[in-house]
Design a protein around this motif. Structure first.
Motif, PDB file in Angstrom:
ATOM      1  N   ARG A  11     -21.558  27.817 -76.604  1.00 23.53           N
ATOM      2  CA  ARG A  11     -21.314  26.709 -76.223  1.00 23.53           C
ATOM      3  C   ARG A  11     -22.540  26.871 -75.357  1.00 23.53           C
ATOM      4  N   PRO A  12     -23.492  26.633 -76.457  1.00 19.39           N
ATOM      5  CA  PRO A  12     -25.104  26.107 -75.711  1.00 19.39           C
ATOM      6  C   PRO A  12     -25.035  25.622 -74.227  1.00 19.39           C
ATOM      7  N   PRO A  13     -25.796  25.514 -73.939  1.00 19.14           N
ATOM      8  CA  PRO A  13     -25.713  25.450 -72.650  1.00 19.14           C
ATOM      9  C   PRO A  13     -26.786  24.005 -72.356  1.00 19.14           C
ATOM     10  N   MET A  72     -40.152  11.230 -62.735  1.00 12.34           N
ATOM     11  CA  MET A  72     -39.401  13.042 -62.081  1.00 12.34           C
ATOM     12  C   MET A  72     -38.528  12.413 -60.875  1.00 12.34           C
ATOM     13  N   SER A  73     -37.893  11.014 -60.721  1.00  8.14           N
ATOM     14  CA  SER A  73     -36.758  11.058 -59.811  1.00  8.14           C
ATOM     15  C   SER A  73     -36.053  11.150 -60.889  1.00  8.14           C
ATOM     16  N   LEU A  74     -36.342  10.691 -61.953  1.00  9.15           N
ATOM     17  CA  LEU A  74     -34.439  10.883 -62.579  1.00  9.15           C
ATOM     18  C   LEU A  74     -34.152  11.762 -62.718  1.00  9.15           C
ATOM     19  N   TYR A  75     -34.867  12.634 -63.595  1.00 14.73           N
ATOM     20  CA  TYR A  75     -34.012  13.856 -63.556  1.00 14.73           C
ATOM     21  C   TYR A  75     -33.557  14.499 -62.570  1.00 14.73           C
ATOM     22  N   THR A  76     -33.763  14.182 -61.813  1.00 18.89           N
ATOM     23  CA  THR A  76     -32.209  14.399 -60.834  1.00 18.89           C
ATOM     24  C   THR A  76     -31.282  14.167 -61.381  1.00 18.89           C
ATOM     25  N   TYR A  77     -31.126  13.147 -61.890  1.00 19.50           N
ATOM     26  CA  TYR A  77     -29.798  12.475 -61.994  1.00 19.50           C
ATOM     27  C   TYR A  77     -29.053  13.109 -63.572  1.00 19.50           C
ATOM     28  N   VAL A  78     -30.214  12.859 -64.977  1.00 19.04           N
ATOM     29  CA  VAL A  78     -30.457  13.024 -66.225  1.00 19.04           C
ATOM     30  C   VAL A  78     -31.598  13.910 -66.725  1.00 19.04           C
ATOM     31  N   PRO A  79     -31.091  14.986 -67.794  1.00 20.38           N
ATOM     32  CA  PRO A  79     -32.141  15.724 -68.221  1.00 20.38           C
ATOM     33  C   PRO A  79     -32.671  15.068 -68.782  1.00 20.38           C
ATOM     34  N   GLY A  80     -33.298  14.169 -69.549  1.00 18.13           N
ATOM     35  CA  GLY A  80     -33.214  14.185 -70.854  1.00 18.13           C
ATOM     36  C   GLY A  80     -32.808  12.277 -71.096  1.00 18.13           C
ATOM     37  N   ARG A  81     -34.154  11.733 -71.802  1.00 17.31           N
ATOM     38  CA  ARG A  81     -33.655  10.298 -72.638  1.00 17.31           C
ATOM     39  C   ARG A  81     -32.377  10.302 -73.559  1.00 17.31           C
ATOM     40  N   ALA A  82     -32.129  11.510 -73.946  1.00 17.28           N
ATOM     41  CA  ALA A  82     -31.269  12.087 -74.810  1.00 17.28           C
ATOM     42  C   ALA A  82     -29.848  11.969 -74.116  1.00 17.28           C
ATOM     43  N   GLU A  83     -29.829  12.849 -73.234  1.00 13.36           N
ATOM     44  CA  GLU A  83     -28.155  12.004 -72.433  1.00 13.36           C
ATOM     45  C   GLU A  83     -28.435  10.709 -72.122  1.00 13.36           C
ATOM     46  N   LEU A  84     -29.494   9.980 -70.947  1.00 11.41           N
ATOM     47  CA  LEU A  84     -29.841   8.772 -70.709  1.00 11.41           C
ATOM     48  C   LEU A  84     -28.939   7.649 -72.056  1.00 11.41           C
ATOM     49  N   ILE A  85     -28.880   8.228 -73.418  1.00 10.56           N
ATOM     50  CA  ILE A  85     -28.806   7.051 -74.285  1.00 10.56           C
ATOM     51  C   ILE A  85     -26.876   7.273 -74.177  1.00 10.56           C
ATOM     52  N   ASP A  86     -26.864   8.534 -74.534  1.00 10.39           N
ATOM     53  CA  ASP A  86     -25.181   9.010 -74.321  1.00 10.39           C
ATOM     54  C   ASP A  86     -24.505   8.039 -73.351  1.00 10.39           C
ATOM     55  N   LEU A  87     -25.186   7.850 -71.519  1.00 10.91           N
ATOM     56  CA  LEU A  87     -24.806   7.664 -70.644  1.00 10.91           C
ATOM     57  C   LEU A  87     -24.511   6.135 -71.287  1.00 10.91           C
ATOM     58  N   MET A  88     -25.892   5.211 -72.057  1.00 14.80           N
ATOM     59  CA  MET A  88     -25.846   3.875 -72.283  1.00 14.80           C
ATOM     60  C   MET A  88     -24.592   3.643 -72.891  1.00 14.80           C
ATOM     61  N   ILE A  89     -24.883   3.880 -74.588  1.00 13.42           N
ATOM     62  CA  ILE A  89     -24.212   3.766 -75.311  1.00 13.42           C
ATOM     63  C   ILE A  89     -22.024   3.730 -74.630  1.00 13.42           C
ATOM     64  N   ASP A  90     -22.617   5.145 -73.320  1.00  8.69           N
ATOM     65  CA  ASP A  90     -20.159   5.092 -73.003  1.00  8.69           C
ATOM     66  C   ASP A  90     -20.225   3.666 -72.470  1.00  8.69           C
ATOM     67  N   ARG A  91     -21.197   3.387 -71.444  1.00  5.00           N
ATOM     68  CA  ARG A  91     -20.993   2.342 -70.403  1.00  5.00           C
ATOM     69  C   ARG A  91     -21.178   1.260 -71.435  1.00  5.00           C
ATOM     70  N   ALA A  92     -21.444   0.925 -72.628  1.00  3.55           N
ATOM     71  CA  ALA A  92     -21.522  -0.322 -73.317  1.00  3.55           C
ATOM     72  C   ALA A  92     -20.045  -0.290 -73.740  1.00  3.55           C
ATOM     73  N   TYR A  93     -19.616   0.257 -74.424  1.00  2.00           N
ATOM     74  CA  TYR A  93     -18.341   0.555 -74.754  1.00  2.00           C
ATOM     75  C   TYR A  93     -17.671   0.569 -73.976  1.00  2.00           C
TER      76      TYR A  93
END
Length: 263
Positions: A11-13, A72-93
């Motif tokens: 389980r990589p962190p 820098m304010s965004l990193y409180t919510y998402v670690p980075g671009r890849a994680e944000l794209i995951d969330l965007m895909i799920d929102r669209a679905y």
């Protein structure tokens, strides 16, 4: 399970954090000053940027600018671009109106395909992601479950169910890419599909060799090229193919049953 147990799943962190963000996103704290925005706002801002310029335009800086804050304010919510794209895909679905259990298979698979067709036209940036690495997200898995459910109770084998669903997905994605590309070309050139082919029509008299391309000539003479295939007609043909396979599988099952009974 002990750490040295060979059956322990690694389980990589970063993976743990990525999945937790999809399945158990943090809720705003009730303490202190109310935040200017929440995670859902960050995701929506990301979708807005992607709709405007595609995924190549998506950056944490651009999303932050959309929200009117520093990156820098965004990193409180998402670690980075890849994680944000995951969330965007799920929102669209989550916009999909998926077929419910118990529907006749053809109506259900038809609805499934049409919903994805419309989703891709609304969110062209989805086609810039790889379908082989779709995030393991709630709405994504809901769609996969609904798609498999359309055929699972037919005489098709589980492998055939997966194959046919993959064929439907590929067909919808391919047609959506073509429709989106055509719309972009029309917008940039100001020339419609019909206008383009009219502009190059002299090619058929000046350059086309019927001896070199006899099959193409035969198809042309039959008027087949004039009947442009669209999403509706191609989907119907694909559903007919599925229906034919179901009928053959049902006949085969009956023959096997009758053969066993006669022994």
């Amino acid at each position: 399970m002990a750490d040295d147990d060979p059956g322990e799943v690694p389980r990589p962190p970063d993976v743990v954090r990525r999945l937790a963000l999809l399945w158990d996103p943090p809720t705003p704290s009730a303490r202190g000053r109310r935040p200017r925005f929440v995670l859902a706002d960050v995701v929506q801002a990301g979708i807005t940027v992607a709709l405007d310029g595609g995924l190549e335009a998506l950056s944490m800086r651009r999303v932050a600018a959309e929200l009117g804050v520093g990156a820098m304010s965004l990193y409180t919510y998402v670690p980075g671009r890849a994680e944000l794209i995951d969330l965007m895909i799920d929102r669209a679905y989550g916009e999909l109106d998926l077929p419910v259990a118990g529907m006749p298979w053809r109506a259900a698979l038809d609805q499934y395909a049409r919903q994805f067709w419309q989703l891709y036209l609304r969110h062209p940036w989805l086609l810039q992601t790889t379908s082989w690495r779709t995030p393991l997200a709630p709405h994504v898995l809901d769609a996969e479950e609904a798609g498999l459910r359309t055929l699972i109770d037919t005489p098709l084998t589980e492998t055939q169910v997966v194959d046919f669903l993959g064929l439907v997905n590929s067909m919808v994605q391919g047609l959506a890419r073509g429709a989106i590309a055509e719309a972009q070309e029309r917008a940039s050139s100001g020339q419609s599909w019909d206008d383009y082919w009219t502009s190059v029509s002299s090619f058929w008299q000046d350059w086309f060799d019927t001896d070199r391309y006899p099959v193409m000539t035969r198809v042309w003479n039959a008027g087949a090229f004039e009947k442009a295939s669209d999403f509706e007609s191609i989907l119907e043909r694909l559903l007919d193919a599925v229906e034919g396979s179901i009928a053959r599988a049902r006949t085969s099952a009956v023959e096997v049953s009758e053969d066993a009974a006669s022994r």
